[in-house]
Scaffold this active site. Structure first.
Site, PDB file in Angstrom:
ATOM      1  N   GLY A   1      -1.793   3.365  -2.481  1.00  0.00           N
ATOM      2  CA  GLY A   1      -1.356   2.998  -1.124  1.00  0.00           C
ATOM      3  C   GLY A   1       0.026   3.529  -0.799  1.00  0.00           C
ATOM      4  N   CYS A   2       0.933   3.423  -1.749  1.00  0.00           N
ATOM      5  CA  CYS A   2       2.306   3.884  -1.519  1.00  0.00           C
ATOM      6  C   CYS A   2       2.364   5.403  -1.400  1.00  0.00           C
ATOM      7  CB  CYS A   2       3.226   3.373  -2.617  1.00  0.00           C
ATOM      8  SG  CYS A   2       3.347   1.563  -2.616  1.00  0.00           S
ATOM      9  N   THR A   3       1.507   6.092  -2.134  1.00  0.00           N
ATOM     10  CA  THR A   3       1.435   7.545  -2.015  1.00  0.00           C
ATOM     11  C   THR A   3       0.909   7.932  -0.643  1.00  0.00           C
ATOM     12  OG1 THR A   3       1.165   7.829  -4.400  1.00  0.00           O
ATOM     13  CG2 THR A   3       0.402   9.641  -2.990  1.00  0.00           C
TER      14      THR A   3
END
Length: 167
Positions: free
Chosen positions: A57-59
């Site tokens: 998700g952060c990527t």
């Protein structure tokens, strides 16, 4: 700085509101240099908090900011990402994904807490304490223009661009 009127329970994180002064900070960056909010006085800043570098998700979110950087900068915004990761891990994240905006390390969560980006959240039906994916738009005078808490990683940058009127 905590005002009891901005919290709903003793352990609830504070929630910044539009018009409030953005909390100042100086944090180490993925490039190994300190970065302060004061460095961007007179500029508009998009400050986003994310749970962990190199997670799916952060990527997705970081790459969405990367891919929108030209239009955001063209509209006068500087993007800064903050996580609890070490500067070394952030450097690896930036290198791996070609992230060209500053990634800042807040390992002790002081800045997360000042912005209300750390606290209780619902994770798959369980209440846990952790980083709240949050984004703040800070105006040229250092005031909060938008405070967005518990945002989704996917589609967030497109939604933010729409809110800011950026094509």
């Amino acid at each position: 700085m905590t005002d009891s009127s901005t919290t709903t329970a003793p352990d609830a994180p504070l929630r910044l509101q539009p018009g409030e002064t953005a909390p100042s900070f100086t944090l180490p960056s993925s490039a190994g240099t300190p970065v302060s909010l004061a460095d961007f006085a007179g500029s508009k800043v998009i400050l986003y908090f994310y749970p962990a570098a190199m997670t799916p998700g952060c990527t997705t979110q970081a790459c969405d900011f990367r891919d929108s950087l030209g239009s955001l900068q063209g509209a006068g915004y500087t993007v800064l990402g903050i996580s609890k990761d070490s500067p070394d891990k952030l450097a690896a994240f930036a290198e791996r994904d070609g992230l060209t905006f500053p990634l800042l390390s807040d390992e002790d969560l002081t800045v997360h807490k000042a912005y209300g980006a750390y606290g209780e959240k619902n994770s798959y039906g369980r209440i846990i304490t952790g980083v709240l994916r949050s984004t703040f738009v800070i105006d040229e005078k250092g005031a909060i223009e938008l405070a967005l808490y518990n945002v989704k990683a996917t589609g967030h940058v497109a939604s933010l661009r729409k809110k800011l009127g950026i094509a």
